[in-house]
Design a protein around this motif. Sequence first.
Motif, PDB file in Angstrom:
ATOM      1  N   MET A 166       0.826  -1.204   0.000  1.00 23.04           N
ATOM      2  CA  MET A 166       0.000   0.000   0.000  1.00 23.04           C
ATOM      3  C   MET A 166       0.867   1.263   0.000  1.00 23.04           C
ATOM      4  O   MET A 166       0.506   2.275  -0.604  1.00 23.04           O
ATOM      5  CB  MET A 166      -0.938  -0.021   1.204  1.00 23.04           C
ATOM      6  CG  MET A 166      -1.996  -1.116   1.113  1.00 23.04           C
ATOM      7  SD  MET A 166      -2.959  -1.324   2.645  1.00 23.04           S
ATOM      8  CE  MET A 166      -3.847   0.227   2.705  1.00 23.04           C
ATOM      9  N   GLN A 167       2.031   1.184   0.658  1.00 27.10           N
ATOM     10  CA  GLN A 167       2.952   2.315   0.636  1.00 27.10           C
ATOM     11  C   GLN A 167       3.474   2.547  -0.781  1.00 27.10           C
ATOM     12  O   GLN A 167       3.804   3.685  -1.150  1.00 27.10           O
ATOM     13  CB  GLN A 167       4.104   2.038   1.607  1.00 27.10           C
ATOM     14  CG  GLN A 167       4.999   3.234   1.890  1.00 27.10           C
ATOM     15  CD  GLN A 167       6.116   3.396   0.876  1.00 27.10           C
ATOM     16  OE1 GLN A 167       6.566   2.426   0.266  1.00 27.10           O
ATOM     17  NE2 GLN A 167       6.583   4.627   0.723  1.00 27.10           N
ATOM     18  N   GLN A 168       3.504   1.482  -1.577  1.00 24.93           N
ATOM     19  CA  GLN A 168       3.911   1.597  -2.976  1.00 24.93           C
ATOM     20  C   GLN A 168       2.715   1.854  -3.894  1.00 24.93           C
ATOM     21  O   GLN A 168       2.781   1.604  -5.094  1.00 24.93           O
ATOM     22  CB  GLN A 168       4.642   0.330  -3.398  1.00 24.93           C
ATOM     23  CG  GLN A 168       6.003   0.148  -2.750  1.00 24.93           C
ATOM     24  CD  GLN A 168       6.947   1.279  -3.098  1.00 24.93           C
ATOM     25  OE1 GLN A 168       7.247   1.495  -4.265  1.00 24.93           O
ATOM     26  NE2 GLN A 168       7.427   1.993  -2.083  1.00 24.93           N
ATOM     27  N   LYS A 169       1.617   2.312  -3.293  1.00 23.19           N
ATOM     28  CA  LYS A 169       0.409   2.740  -4.010  1.00 23.19           C
ATOM     29  C   LYS A 169      -0.386   1.583  -4.623  1.00 23.19           C
ATOM     30  O   LYS A 169      -1.140   1.764  -5.571  1.00 23.19           O
ATOM     31  CB  LYS A 169       0.749   3.774  -5.088  1.00 23.19           C
ATOM     32  CG  LYS A 169       1.368   5.049  -4.508  1.00 23.19           C
ATOM     33  CD  LYS A 169       1.486   6.125  -5.553  1.00 23.19           C
ATOM     34  CE  LYS A 169       2.111   7.399  -4.983  1.00 23.19           C
ATOM     35  NZ  LYS A 169       1.358   7.955  -3.838  1.00 23.19           N
ATOM     36  N   LEU A 170      -0.212   0.353  -4.057  1.00 23.72           N
ATOM     37  CA  LEU A 170      -1.066  -0.754  -4.462  1.00 23.72           C
ATOM     38  C   LEU A 170      -2.408  -0.641  -3.736  1.00 23.72           C
ATOM     39  O   LEU A 170      -2.468  -0.165  -2.597  1.00 23.72           O
ATOM     40  CB  LEU A 170      -0.423  -2.101  -4.105  1.00 23.72           C
ATOM     41  CG  LEU A 170       0.560  -2.713  -5.117  1.00 23.72           C
ATOM     42  CD1 LEU A 170       1.808  -1.848  -5.245  1.00 23.72           C
ATOM     43  CD2 LEU A 170       0.930  -4.132  -4.677  1.00 23.72           C
ATOM     44  N   SER A 171      -3.457  -1.084  -4.381  1.00 23.85           N
ATOM     45  CA  SER A 171      -4.749  -1.172  -3.710  1.00 23.85           C
ATOM     46  C   SER A 171      -4.674  -2.265  -2.648  1.00 23.85           C
ATOM     47  O   SER A 171      -3.759  -3.105  -2.661  1.00 23.85           O
ATOM     48  CB  SER A 171      -5.849  -1.515  -4.715  1.00 23.85           C
ATOM     49  OG  SER A 171      -5.653  -2.821  -5.240  1.00 23.85           O
ATOM     50  N   ARG A 172      -5.609  -2.269  -1.707  1.00 23.62           N
ATOM     51  CA  ARG A 172      -5.610  -3.309  -0.674  1.00 23.62           C
ATOM     52  C   ARG A 172      -5.667  -4.697  -1.301  1.00 23.62           C
ATOM     53  O   ARG A 172      -4.986  -5.622  -0.861  1.00 23.62           O
ATOM     54  CB  ARG A 172      -6.789  -3.110   0.279  1.00 23.62           C
ATOM     55  CG  ARG A 172      -6.643  -1.930   1.214  1.00 23.62           C
ATOM     56  CD  ARG A 172      -7.606  -2.001   2.384  1.00 23.62           C
ATOM     57  NE  ARG A 172      -8.988  -1.928   1.996  1.00 23.62           N
ATOM     58  CZ  ARG A 172      -9.819  -0.950   2.330  1.00 23.62           C
ATOM     59  NH1 ARG A 172      -9.369   0.075   3.038  1.00 23.62           N
ATOM     60  NH2 ARG A 172     -11.078  -0.966   1.959  1.00 23.62           N
ATOM     61  N   HIS A 173      -6.499  -4.846  -2.329  1.00 24.85           N
ATOM     62  CA  HIS A 173      -6.654  -6.137  -2.998  1.00 24.85           C
ATOM     63  C   HIS A 173      -5.344  -6.567  -3.656  1.00 24.85           C
ATOM     64  O   HIS A 173      -4.887  -7.707  -3.485  1.00 24.85           O
ATOM     65  CB  HIS A 173      -7.771  -6.048  -4.038  1.00 24.85           C
ATOM     66  CG  HIS A 173      -8.115  -7.358  -4.676  1.00 24.85           C
ATOM     67  ND1 HIS A 173      -7.346  -7.929  -5.668  1.00 24.85           N
ATOM     68  CD2 HIS A 173      -9.144  -8.215  -4.454  1.00 24.85           C
ATOM     69  CE1 HIS A 173      -7.884  -9.069  -6.036  1.00 24.85           C
ATOM     70  NE2 HIS A 173      -8.966  -9.278  -5.312  1.00 24.85           N
ATOM     71  N   ALA A 174      -4.716  -5.663  -4.404  1.00 25.06           N
ATOM     72  CA  ALA A 174      -3.465  -5.990  -5.087  1.00 25.06           C
ATOM     73  C   ALA A 174      -2.340  -6.254  -4.092  1.00 25.06           C
ATOM     74  O   ALA A 174      -1.522  -7.164  -4.286  1.00 25.06           O
ATOM     75  CB  ALA A 174      -3.076  -4.857  -6.033  1.00 25.06           C
TER      76      ALA A 174
END
Length: 264
Positions: A166-174
């Motif tokens: 998430m810190q790398q801007k991934l969605s929660r799902h990804a």
Amino acid sequence: MNYLQAFILAIIEGITEFLPVSSTGHMVIASAIMGIGKDEFVKLFEIAIQLGAILAVVVLYWKKFFDFSKWQFYVKLIIAVIPALVFGKLLNDFIDEKLGNPIFIAVVLLVGGIILLFIDKVFTKPEVHHEAEISNMSAFKIGCFQVLAVVFPGLSRSAATIIGGMQQKLSRHAAAEFSFFLAVPTMCAATGYKLLKGYHLLNAENVKLLLFGNLIAFIVAIIAIKSFIGFLSKHGFRVFGWYRIIIGVVILALYFSGTPLHVS
């Protein structure tokens, strides 16, 4: 260790391995409460039954793992797993020491729980929604987050890598899915290393216990993974944060009430 104890530990592994609540912390405390925490085979068992959980990921995502035309996927996993392998080897003695310290595990559970209470409000604008969009550098940085879970037993490999994603801007799902994928090489390495060190413990009865434990962990992990993805996408981390805080408090209460929780 008997089959009932193996069954309990395997269920704990299957449920908690991919949730941000620390499977290691749960199994270490459970084995201590059952009075088997000091047994060397039990320590081996707690690591080796991760193979069952790994198989659950491979089965559920078999198209991803066996699509050899998408070689970039494997490159990302290799890049991401390297930090944990390096620091896991270098800090092996420190990690083993902390695994035997219930106060340390409880505190890490509490601190991690407090972080999870607020993490959904920190990362609110995801830009990456699929594994194919993750860069090699992002994969490496997620792998660096995984090191935190290696060094601090009780933090949760799943929590560290999902937050790293998430810190790398991934969605929660990804982020959750990439955490599952990264678990495969990480836990294969950890399990292989533990088995090599403890092969002398593998008599016929212990091998049967390991096979039994892996089967149970596999079945439970499949259910847990399917449930977790949907729950996390809809509700986020807050409930897991409160759960970790409660478990941390319970461990501290048990310890200071005189319940024997030392495992080394």
